[in-house]
Design a protein around this motif. Structure first.
Motif: not given
Length: 342
Positions: A168-180, A233-239, A248-252
Motif C-alpha cells: 500500500g502506501n507503506r514501504i519498509s526496508s529491513i536490514m540484517v547484519s551479522l557481527v561477532p 536488525i533494523w527497520v526503515y519505514e515510510k508511511s 531495532y533488535i540484536q539477538v544471538n
C-alpha cells in the motif's frame, strides 16, 4: 572495513574483537592500499553511471538503493553524489588507528561543511531529529567524515541482507547484519559477507522483525561453523510522507545457525519452500517468527507440536489452487526431525 582489507590483501589472517559497541580489528598481514583503491574504482564508476542515468546501475548499487524507502530522483542523486565525493576524497583506512576518530573528525549531530549526512538505512542511530531537554530540534542530522560515509555504504552493499516490503502506501526496508558477539576470525567475517553480498528480496506482505534472521540465513549460504554471532536488525519505514526507524533488535543466533543447517540438511529444497509458500501467504511470516523465537530462546521442544501443526496447515492451504505447497507436506516430518535435533 573488512571488505576493504580483503581488497588490500590483508584479511587472510587476523581477527575482529568486539569491545562494547566498538570493534578492534587485528591484521596479521601486510596490506596494499593501492590495490584496494583500484578495486574501489569499480564502485566509483557504478556511482557515476547511476548519477548520469538517474537510475541504479549494477547489482551493488541496486542493493544499496533497495534499502532506501525515499526513492526520489533527487534523493538518488544526492546519495550517490555524496558517495562519489567520498571515494574521491578517500586516502587511507589507517585513520581508524585513532580510537578517537569520531571526535577528531567532528562527527555526530552537528552542522559540518566537510562531512556527509548519513542516510537512515545505514544505521539505526542516524536520523533527522534530536530530542534534548524534552525539546525536539529539527534538522540536527548525523554527520560523518567521507571515509566513514564510504565504508558505511560498503557495509550496506557487502555485509547486509535486505528485505524490502511494499504494501500500500507503506514501504519498509529491513536490514540484517551479522557481527561477532565476542570475537571472530577475519575470514569468518568475509564468509558472512559472501553469504549476503548480493542478497536483497522484495515482498508485498508484512514480515515481523523476529522472522527476518531465519529468512536471511535460509536464503544465504549455510554458516553452521560460526559461533558467538549476533544479528543486528533494523527497520526503515515510510508511511505516507513520514520516514523513521521504528524497530531495532540484536539477538544471538548461534542456535539458529545450527537449526537452519539442520533444516537444509534434511530438506535441501527449504529455500524454495520458504519463498513459494511461507513468503506468499500472510500467515507464513508469523509462523516463521514463532519458530525463530522458539529456537533463539531454546524452547523448540516445548513448542514443536504447535509449530508443526501450523506449518502443516500452511502447506495444506485450500486456496492453493495451483497445488504449489501441498506436495511439500511430505517433508513435514523431516522438518520436525531437524527441529528436534537442535
Amino acid at each position: 572495513m573488512v571488505r576493504y582489507l580483503v581488497w588490500a590483501g590483508g584479511a587472510r589472517h587476523g581477527s575482529v574483537e568486539r569491545i562494547g559497541e566498538r570493534f578492534k580489528i587485528i591484521i596479521d598481514d601486510e596490506i596494499d592500499e593501492d590495490k584496494a583503491k583500484r578495486t574501489l574504482k569499480t564502485l566509483q564508476e557504478l556511482s557515476n553511471a547511476t548519477i548520469e542515468r538517474e537510475e541504479p546501475i549494477g547489482l551493488i548499487i541496486k542493493k544499496i538503493w533497495a534499502s532506501n524507502v525515499n526513492s526520489t530522483k533527487q534523493n538518488l542523486r544526492s546519495w550517490f553524489d555524496s558517495l562519489q565525493s567520498a571515494i574521491k576524497e578517500f586516502k587511507t583506512i589507517k585513520i581508524y588507528a585513532d580510537i578517537d576518530h569520531a571526535v577528531s573528525s567532528n562527527e555526530g549531530r552537528r552542522s559540518s561543511k566537510v562531512n556527509s549526512t548519513v542516510y537512515l538505512p545505514l544505521g539505526p542511530i542516524y536520523g533527522k531529529y534530536l530530542s534534548k531537554d524534552y525539546v525536539v530540534k529539527e534538522n540536527v542530522q548525523y554527520m560523518v567524515c567521507p571515509t566513514c560515509f564510504l565504508l558505511a555504504n560498503m557495509g550496506l552493499a557487502y555485509g547486509v541482507f535486505i528485505l524490502r516490503i511494499n504494501k500500500g502506501n507503506r514501504i519498509s526496508s529491513i536490514m540484517v547484519s551479522l557481527v561477532p558477539s565476542i570475537k571472530a576470525d577475519l575470514i569468518d567475517i568475509m564468509l558472512v559477507q559472501r553469504a549476503f553480498e548480493y542478497k536483497y528480496n522484495e515482498f508485498n506482505l508484512d514480515i515481523p522483525i523476529l522472522a527476518v534472521p531465519l529468512i536471511a540465513l535460509s536464503f544465504g549460504e549455510t554458516l553452521y561453523a560460526f559461533e558467538n554471532m549476533d544479528a543486528l536488525i533494523w527497520v526503515y519505514e515510510k508511511s505516507g510522507n513520514f520516514m523513521r526507524i521504528p524497530n531495532y533488535i540484536q539477538v544471538n543466533i548461534e542456535g539458529l545457525l545450527k537449526t537452519v543447517s539442520g533444516i537444509k540438511y534434511y530438506i535441501p529444497q527449504w529455500p524454495k519452500i520458504l519463498n513459494e509458500c511461507f513468503l506468499k501467504n500472510e500467515d507464513g511470516p508469523t509462523i516463521l517468527a514463532k519458530l525463530n523465537e522458539a529456537v533463539i530462546n531454546n524452547v523448540i521442544k516445548e513448542h514443536i507440536y504447535d509449530i508443526a501443526r501450523e506449518i502443516i496447515g500452511l502447506l495444506n492451504v485450500k486456496k492453493d489452487e495451483k497445488n504449489v505447497c501441498r506436495p511439500y507436506l511430505s517433508v513435514a516430518q523431516n522438518l520436525v526431525n531437524a527441529l528436534l535435533e537442535t
